[in-house]
Motif scaffolding. Sequence first.
Motif, short mmCIF file in Angstrom:
data_model
loop_
_atom_site.label_atom_id
_atom_site.label_comp_id
_atom_site.label_asym_id
_atom_site.label_seq_id
_atom_site.Cartn_x
_atom_site.Cartn_y
_atom_site.Cartn_z
N ALA A 4 -15.05 -21.82 -49.80
CA ALA A 4 -13.77 -22.51 -49.99
C ALA A 4 -12.62 -21.51 -50.08
CB ALA A 4 -13.82 -23.39 -51.24
N SER A 5 -11.41 -22.02 -49.88
CA SER A 5 -10.21 -21.18 -49.94
C SER A 5 -9.20 -21.86 -50.86
CB SER A 5 -9.63 -20.99 -48.54
OG SER A 5 -8.40 -20.30 -48.60
N ASP A 48 -18.56 -16.58 -51.41
CA ASP A 48 -17.75 -16.41 -50.20
C ASP A 48 -16.38 -17.10 -50.29
OD1 ASP A 48 -19.72 -14.93 -48.61
OD2 ASP A 48 -20.84 -16.81 -48.63
N CYS A 49 -15.92 -17.37 -51.50
CA CYS A 49 -14.61 -18.02 -51.67
C CYS A 49 -13.48 -17.00 -51.58
CB CYS A 49 -14.54 -18.73 -53.03
SG CYS A 49 -15.35 -20.33 -53.04
N ASP A 50 -12.31 -17.51 -51.22
CA ASP A 50 -11.10 -16.70 -51.18
C ASP A 50 -10.11 -17.31 -52.17
OD1 ASP A 50 -8.74 -15.34 -50.61
OD2 ASP A 50 -9.20 -15.16 -48.49
N VAL A 76 -23.85 -14.82 -65.21
CA VAL A 76 -22.61 -14.69 -64.44
C VAL A 76 -22.84 -13.64 -63.37
CG1 VAL A 76 -20.15 -14.13 -64.50
CG2 VAL A 76 -21.20 -15.32 -66.45
N SER A 77 -22.50 -13.97 -62.13
CA SER A 77 -22.75 -13.03 -61.04
C SER A 77 -21.56 -12.99 -60.10
CB SER A 77 -24.01 -13.42 -60.27
OG SER A 77 -24.22 -12.54 -59.19
N PHE A 78 -20.96 -11.80 -59.97
CA PHE A 78 -19.90 -11.55 -59.00
C PHE A 78 -20.33 -10.40 -58.07
CE2 PHE A 78 -17.54 -14.05 -61.98
CZ PHE A 78 -16.52 -14.63 -61.24
N ASN A 79 -21.58 -10.39 -57.70
CA ASN A 79 -22.09 -9.33 -56.82
C ASN A 79 -21.32 -9.30 -55.50
OD1 ASN A 79 -23.97 -8.73 -58.76
ND2 ASN A 79 -25.67 -9.73 -57.73
N THR A 80 -21.00 -8.11 -55.04
CA THR A 80 -20.30 -7.84 -53.77
C THR A 80 -18.92 -8.50 -53.72
OG1 THR A 80 -21.26 -9.69 -52.51
CG2 THR A 80 -22.50 -7.62 -52.55
N ALA A 81 -18.39 -8.93 -54.85
CA ALA A 81 -17.05 -9.53 -54.87
C ALA A 81 -15.98 -8.45 -54.75
CB ALA A 81 -16.85 -10.33 -56.15
N VAL A 82 -14.84 -8.82 -54.19
CA VAL A 82 -13.68 -7.94 -54.10
C VAL A 82 -12.61 -8.49 -55.04
CG1 VAL A 82 -11.90 -6.97 -52.61
CG2 VAL A 82 -14.22 -7.31 -51.72
N LEU A 83 -12.27 -7.73 -56.07
CA LEU A 83 -11.35 -8.16 -57.11
C LEU A 83 -10.09 -7.31 -56.98
CD1 LEU A 83 -14.02 -8.31 -59.95
CD2 LEU A 83 -13.42 -10.10 -58.30
N THR A 84 -9.06 -7.88 -56.36
CA THR A 84 -7.87 -7.10 -56.02
C THR A 84 -7.08 -6.69 -57.25
OG1 THR A 84 -7.77 -8.28 -53.92
CG2 THR A 84 -5.80 -7.09 -54.59
N ASP A 85 -7.02 -7.57 -58.23
CA ASP A 85 -6.26 -7.28 -59.44
C ASP A 85 -7.23 -7.05 -60.60
OD1 ASP A 85 -4.15 -6.99 -61.24
OD2 ASP A 85 -3.01 -8.67 -60.39
N LEU A 86 -6.72 -7.01 -61.80
CA LEU A 86 -7.52 -6.73 -62.99
C LEU A 86 -8.60 -7.80 -63.18
CD1 LEU A 86 -7.82 -4.98 -65.59
CD2 LEU A 86 -6.24 -6.58 -66.68
N ALA A 134 -20.32 -16.14 -57.93
CA ALA A 134 -19.27 -15.99 -56.92
C ALA A 134 -19.59 -14.78 -56.05
CB ALA A 134 -17.90 -15.86 -57.58
N LEU A 135 -20.72 -14.84 -55.37
CA LEU A 135 -21.16 -13.72 -54.54
C LEU A 135 -20.20 -13.54 -53.36
CD1 LEU A 135 -25.00 -14.47 -54.38
CD2 LEU A 135 -23.73 -13.22 -56.12
N ASN A 136 -19.84 -12.31 -53.12
CA ASN A 136 -19.00 -11.96 -51.96
C ASN A 136 -17.65 -12.68 -51.98
OD1 ASN A 136 -18.86 -10.33 -49.62
ND2 ASN A 136 -19.15 -12.11 -48.33
N ALA A 137 -17.20 -13.09 -53.15
CA ALA A 137 -15.90 -13.75 -53.26
C ALA A 137 -14.79 -12.70 -53.23
CB ALA A 137 -15.82 -14.56 -54.56
N ARG A 138 -13.58 -13.18 -52.93
CA ARG A 138 -12.40 -12.31 -52.97
C ARG A 138 -11.36 -12.96 -53.87
NH1 ARG A 138 -10.62 -8.12 -49.73
NH2 ARG A 138 -8.42 -7.60 -50.00
N VAL A 139 -10.96 -12.24 -54.92
CA VAL A 139 -9.97 -12.74 -55.86
C VAL A 139 -8.73 -11.85 -55.73
CG1 VAL A 139 -9.46 -13.33 -58.25
CG2 VAL A 139 -11.82 -13.51 -57.40
#
Length: 742
Positions: free
Chosen positions: A365-366, A388-390, A432-442, A408-413
């Motif tokens: 989802a986006s 895979d959410c954006d 809680v799992s955020f494996n391979t996620a990209v977290l742009t901010d804090l 939130a695997l491979n998600a981008r925040v």
Amino acid sequence: MVDMHGLEEALRTGDWLEPQGQDDNLDAKLIRSTLLKFQGSGDPRGLRIKDMHIRGKLDLAGMQLPHNLEMVSCHFDTEIELSGASLKGLNLSGSHLMGLRLFAIRAEGSILLIEAVSQGPVMASQSRIQGQLCLDLLVINSDIECVVLDGAKIAHGLTLNGAKIDGEVRAVGAEVNGIISMDDAVIENFDGDALCLDRARILGSVRGYNVTMTGALRAVSMDITGSLELDGAVITNRDCSIVLRQSKIGQDLDLTGVSLFGPLLLDAIQLGSALIFETSVVDSPAGISLSLARAELGGGLSVSSSAFKGQIFASSLEVGAGISLRNVMVRSQDPLAMILDSATVREGFLSRDCVLLGGIQAIGASFARRVELKDLKISSQFSLVFDDCDFGGDFTIRNATLTGEVRALNARVRGQLRVLESSVEAPDGDAVSFNTAVLTDLAVFQDLELTGTLQLTSSRSENGLILNDIKVTTASPVAIALQDATTSTLRLGQLILGQAGLDLGGARISHLKVEDASTLVLPRIADAQGLSIASWSGFVAGDRKAARAWLDTISSLSGRSGQQFQGQPWREFARLYRDAGRPEDARWLQFCAALRITASSPVRSKLIRIPYGLLVGFGYYPLLVIPWLVIAWLVVFGVVSSNQASFTPTASNASTMSVVVDGRVDNVYVTGATNVPKGYPKLRPSIIALETALPAISAGQTNAWRVTGSSWLPLVLAAVRAFGWLLTALLLAGLTGILRKE
């Protein structure tokens, strides 16, 4: 009985034809004959009949009537036939009918059946009504089809306010210009459709305040330019309560206060504005309660103080504004209560005070703006799945009580990620799992109670990661996994991980800060092989013993005692001390690591490493050679001092000397314990000891004296001399930098 004369007079004058005395009978054939006779003439008000009993069948099929036909509060013995007729208007209000056939009728004005009662259907397919079709307070009792308007065109709206219809109301392919109003109507068609508007086109709105339907409201491929409002509606049909698949609604779909007993199917619907649920109930416990698959909402999805029994399925949903869920309960027999896979939400997703028996899944989802899930309670195997959410804005989970994994695997925040003041229970795996996620901010994980692990493996936190006040209960040796993660800053606060640890294997950290706190308990480290830290601060950076104690938890962790010692993290911490201008702390930490490597080494390696450590501190402290040299000197000095008689001069002319004993001259052998010839160096044990312990030094004593009176003393001196050569080599190698430790 009224005769033709009376009818003609009423048509000529436009006056009401009413019963005279007790006679209220009127022959239907007379009405037809009179209308045929007066076609094109008569009063503009038309034929007006009131309170009469119409005997026989009134058949006006195909007639051309240029005026109104009003038969108010009349009683008809059989159905009325007006198929193919043309007239100005028709008023049957208050009448009792046996049915009404209006196929292909042409009406220049309105058709009124206000408060009428019919024992048969009202059939008006393909009709053309230039005014209004008003069925307010109409009562119809029929087997199946009660009102049929298929293909009809109505210029000024359709009303069924207060109507009570025992059967289906159908308007397939109809076109209505104006409002369709069903306020307070009751329509019953058990196990079928109560209202069918398939392919209908309404140039206005549809309204059904407090309407009650037993049977479905079906409107597949309907087109409404205005809104659909069903405030307070009660619709019951176990297969589906409302079906609006592929329909277009120009404005809101307002379902405030509805009670729907059966699924609500809105697949591929197109809404120009918002979908609204407020104090609503949708009950479909066996399956899907609300389906919005491939739906397009020009506005938002607003749900408040509502309850759904059954899954909300909204795969590929497009929402032009945001999703708002406030005080919502969803009970699903499926593990997932809400599915938003591949959904596109052009604003935010806000949830407040919601309870879900089943998880929320939004794979792929986006969300263009913030997602905030506050005071949320979920019980499921997976409580939140956002793989895979954006997320275009902040993503916040606050004060949530979740039974089931948050993933939130491979998600981008693109905004801040905040998981705060929540509890998550997933005892058989990851909480809680955020494996391979990209977290742009804090990214902040704080004030959490987790049953199950916190996974951030291979994630990337571009503006920092905070882990503070987290309690983890898990049977796994890893409580928090940062394996191969990348972060600009890692701030560690209070972490209570029980017997589990923190996995930092392969993590790349630009700055590590361990919070300064007197009560802080450092978590154990499950793995740190390959850890890379550019800089650090906090009390670990300032206290080398704290750093050592923390690194010691790697090997002391339960279940890891048989594994190879991880020296790389120790070297990494030592490098940080060197970079901070504290080389002594760096050397000490590496020395401590070498001790632990030795302790975990095989026996054969220990035979080399233990002496190496004792003599030169594994190369980190080469001056440890000096005490050993002193010991060697003391040994030799003691041995030589106590065995001076075993030493003789090496020069043959000094091996004997003449002495006077009792006035007699004798030749005696010279030893270290006797006097020596004049000019020959006397035996000095201290110099012998120095030359033996430091073979590179020559003061002449070892060249002038040799051992002749002992078999074991030469062996001792040779061993000490060899030991001295070894110590000298190690000392020189350490001082010159030849001896390297890495």
